[in-house]
Write a protein that holds these residues in place. Structure first.
Motif, PDB file in Angstrom:
ATOM      1  N   GLU A   1      83.838  66.993  48.112  1.00  0.00           N
ATOM      2  CA  GLU A   1      85.149  66.678  47.557  1.00  0.00           C
ATOM      3  C   GLU A   1      86.220  67.384  48.394  1.00  0.00           C
ATOM      4  O   GLU A   1      85.915  68.351  49.098  1.00  0.00           O
TER       5      GLU A   1
ATOM      6  N   GLY B   1      79.041  59.485  50.261  1.00  0.00           N
ATOM      7  CA  GLY B   1      79.230  58.792  51.538  1.00  0.00           C
ATOM      8  C   GLY B   1      79.990  57.489  51.314  1.00  0.00           C
ATOM      9  O   GLY B   1      79.974  56.925  50.223  1.00  0.00           O
TER      10      GLY B   1
ATOM     11  N   ARG C   1      98.877  58.776  51.618  1.00  0.00           N
ATOM     12  CA  ARG C   1      99.850  59.860  51.467  1.00  0.00           C
ATOM     13  C   ARG C   1     100.751  59.894  52.698  1.00  0.00           C
ATOM     14  O   ARG C   1     101.947  60.057  52.611  1.00  0.00           O
ATOM     15  N   ASP C   2     100.134  59.656  53.878  1.00  0.00           N
ATOM     16  CA  ASP C   2     100.867  59.788  55.137  1.00  0.00           C
ATOM     17  C   ASP C   2     100.699  58.493  55.948  1.00  0.00           C
ATOM     18  O   ASP C   2      99.645  58.252  56.546  1.00  0.00           O
TER      19      ASP C   2
ATOM     20  N   LYS D   1      99.719  58.774  59.775  1.00  0.00           N
ATOM     21  CA  LYS D   1      98.426  59.337  60.185  1.00  0.00           C
ATOM     22  C   LYS D   1      97.671  58.320  61.044  1.00  0.00           C
ATOM     23  O   LYS D   1      97.735  57.110  60.790  1.00  0.00           O
TER      24      LYS D   1
ATOM     25  N   LYS E   1      85.480  60.430  39.041  1.00  0.00           N
ATOM     26  CA  LYS E   1      84.694  60.992  37.921  1.00  0.00           C
ATOM     27  C   LYS E   1      85.521  61.958  37.082  1.00  0.00           C
ATOM     28  O   LYS E   1      85.331  62.061  35.880  1.00  0.00           O
TER      29      LYS E   1
ATOM     30  N   LEU F   1      92.957  55.650  51.400  1.00  0.00           N
ATOM     31  CA  LEU F   1      92.235  55.119  52.569  1.00  0.00           C
ATOM     32  C   LEU F   1      91.528  56.283  53.275  1.00  0.00           C
ATOM     33  O   LEU F   1      91.592  56.453  54.470  1.00  0.00           O
ATOM     34  N   GLY F   2      90.866  57.117  52.455  1.00  0.00           N
ATOM     35  CA  GLY F   2      90.110  58.244  53.006  1.00  0.00           C
ATOM     36  C   GLY F   2      88.683  57.816  53.259  1.00  0.00           C
ATOM     37  O   GLY F   2      88.431  56.693  53.712  1.00  0.00           O
ATOM     38  N   VAL F   3      87.724  58.706  52.940  1.00  0.00           N
ATOM     39  CA  VAL F   3      86.306  58.408  53.195  1.00  0.00           C
ATOM     40  C   VAL F   3      85.916  57.110  52.469  1.00  0.00           C
ATOM     41  O   VAL F   3      85.441  56.150  53.076  1.00  0.00           O
ATOM     42  N   VAL F   4      86.150  57.080  51.156  1.00  0.00           N
ATOM     43  CA  VAL F   4      85.707  55.926  50.361  1.00  0.00           C
ATOM     44  C   VAL F   4      86.621  54.726  50.588  1.00  0.00           C
ATOM     45  O   VAL F   4      86.141  53.597  50.788  1.00  0.00           O
TER      46      VAL F   4
ATOM     47  N   ARG G   1      94.886  56.025  62.105  1.00  0.00           N
ATOM     48  CA  ARG G   1      93.815  55.341  61.350  1.00  0.00           C
ATOM     49  C   ARG G   1      92.913  54.596  62.331  1.00  0.00           C
ATOM     50  O   ARG G   1      93.264  54.409  63.494  1.00  0.00           O
TER      51      ARG G   1
END
Ligand code: NAP
Ligand code: HSE
Length: 429
Positions: free
Chosen positions: A190, A302, A45-46, A49, A105, A11-14, A51
């Protein structure tokens, strides 16, 4: 089935972009898929954190199996990135009978054939449109729309971070570290930006595209790779004077039963289409025997562009499930082609040298080049420093063999009249 369950790894950028689309576009997606898509569980991972508020209702976990082996999950979306544990999670999802969509990738470039074979065996889908060019449709066009073509070449800007950095350095005169920091703040880079800067990310993407274009399994280790860290402001200035832009290009060319595969900075004519691709934008120029020259262009990094490709893959799988069509991938990697070593390519070169400013220096340098069959196309003495009696010499060559050029450069470095070979850059077009 009353719905199709989605499990999200990351659940990061993408991942945030994807979750946002799944939560906000439920009706549109249900209409497109023919069945509702429901986000069941999210791996992070956490879990503690902070959100975005809009994700307060999401069921989050830090235990991968709660997503991957969850009986309510039909499609696993992998957007944690990196090689491990992403590879193991994808394998586990496939062998548990889940369809997989990934933007990774690195994993697809290194293990694509193995994973596609596994997905075929377990009769599940494995789609990876976001892995190259983010939101630009590339994987599907190569697999379907260009299938009747013999592809002869790909020239591509495949890394948004480096293209953003090169644009900022060229247009705004920014230093490399500041431009990189901006790209990181904008979410383009990255987690480990070395992969972007050293051309490794672009090489992974080129491995994926060239496998599809030439129907052969391309190992990214066989791609010659140089990054942008040795470029200096002076190189951009001289490139402009010669009528060129500098871009980090990923190049694949077919030559009979061999292919050239390389990623490196390159001078390209400033009026070419690729030279005008700026900022985070990517572009892929493909040459096919039927379609001719095509250029795919769009945002290469992005959250939202990547989500566009990922959700499209999810919709394809969901529609196939709705209509009971197999999602198992078709693998067409039956061509045995060899990769040409970089030493065998023939191309033009730009050299920037720092030399003693005295009679006979140019004659010594041109003798070394001549002895190695490297023909000079133009020479300009750019700057002289009266105090140190040194000068900057810029040389452009005619097409020459890389191994001859490298040998000549080694010999030029040994000349007592040469202080430094400051840079050399290949020239295309
Ligand atoms: P990111 O911002 O670093 O997000 C990674 C997410 O995965 C985070 O939510 C992190 O959890 C989670 N995660 C990482 N390692 C984990 C582990 N071992 N176990 C559980 N969760 C883990 O990465 P990103 O930029 O979104 O990129 C994700 C993937 O998309 C990569 O493969 C990348 O190459 C690809 N991609 C990125 C872009 C782009 O523009 N960024 C575009 C196209 C494709 P926490 O939130 O708890 O830290
Ligand atoms: N870091 C990558 C880039 C993200 O800059 O292009 C998209 O793959």
């Amino acid at each position: 089935m009353k719905d199709i369950g989605i499990g999200l790894l990351g659940l990061g950028v993408v991942g945030s972009g994807v979750a946002g689309v799944l939560l906000n576009k439920t009706d549109k997606l249900a209409e497109q898929a023919g069945i509702p898509l429901v986000l069941k569980k999210v791996l992070v991972r956490d879990v503690n954190k902070q959100r975005l508020d809009c994700f307060a209702s999401l069921a989050m976990t830090d235990r991968a199996e709660e997503v991957i082996t969850n009986p309510e999950v039909d499609i696993v979306i992998e957007v944690i990135g990196g090689e491990h544990p992403a590879l193991e999670y994808i394998k586990q999802a496939i062998t548990t009978g889940k369809h997989v969509v990934t933007a990774n990738k690195e994993v697809i470039a290194k293990y694509g054939y193995e994973l596609l074979s596994l997905a075929q065996k377990y009769n599940v889908g494995l789609r990876y449109e976001a892995s190259v060019g983010s939101g630009i449709p590339l994987i599907s066009p190569f697999q379907q729309d260009l299938a009747a073509n013999d592809i002869s070449a790909i020239y591509a800007i495949l890394n948004g971070t480096t293209n953003y950095i090169l644009t900022q350095m060229s247009q705004e005169g920014l230093d490399f570290p500041l431009a990189l920091r901006q790209a990181q703040e904008l979410g383009y880079a990255e987690a480990n930006p070395v992969n972007d800067i050293e051309g490794i990310d672009a090489a992974y993407k080129l491995a994926i595209l060239s496998s599809l274009a030439f129907h052969t399994a391309v190992n990214p280790k066989n791609i010659y790779c140089e990054g942008i860290s040795r470029l200096q402001a002076k190189d951009f200035k001289y490139a402009k004077e010669f009528g060129y832009a500098i871009k980090l290009l990923a190049i694949a060319k077919r030559d009979g039963e061999a292919i050239e595969l390389r990623v490196h900075p390159v001078f390209i004519p400033e009026d070419s289409q690729l030279a005008k691709v700026n900022g985070v934008y990517n572009a892929v120029q493909v040459e096919g025997n039927l379609a001719g020259k095509l250029v795919f262009y769009g945002q290469g990094a992005g959250a939202l562009p990547a989500s566009s490709a990922i959700i499209a893959d999810v919709l394809t799988i969901a529609r196939n499930i709705s209509y009971r069509i197999s999602n198992a991938p078709k693998i067409q990697l039956n061509q045995k082609l060899t990769v040409k070593p970089i030493s065998d390519i023939k191309i033009r070169y730009y050299f920037r040298l720092n030399v003693l400013d005295r009679p006979g220096v140019l004659a010594q340098i041109s003798k070394v080049l001549g002895d190695n069959s490297v023909s000079i196309s133009s020479v300009i003495q750019k700057e002289s420093d009266l105090k140190s009696q040194t000068a900057v010499l810029v040389i452009m060559t005619h097409p020459a063999e890389e191994k001859a050029v490298q040998k000549a450069l080694e010999e030029i470095k040994q000349l007592t009249v040469v202080n430094e070979v400051s840079n050399f850059i290949r020239v295309e077009g």
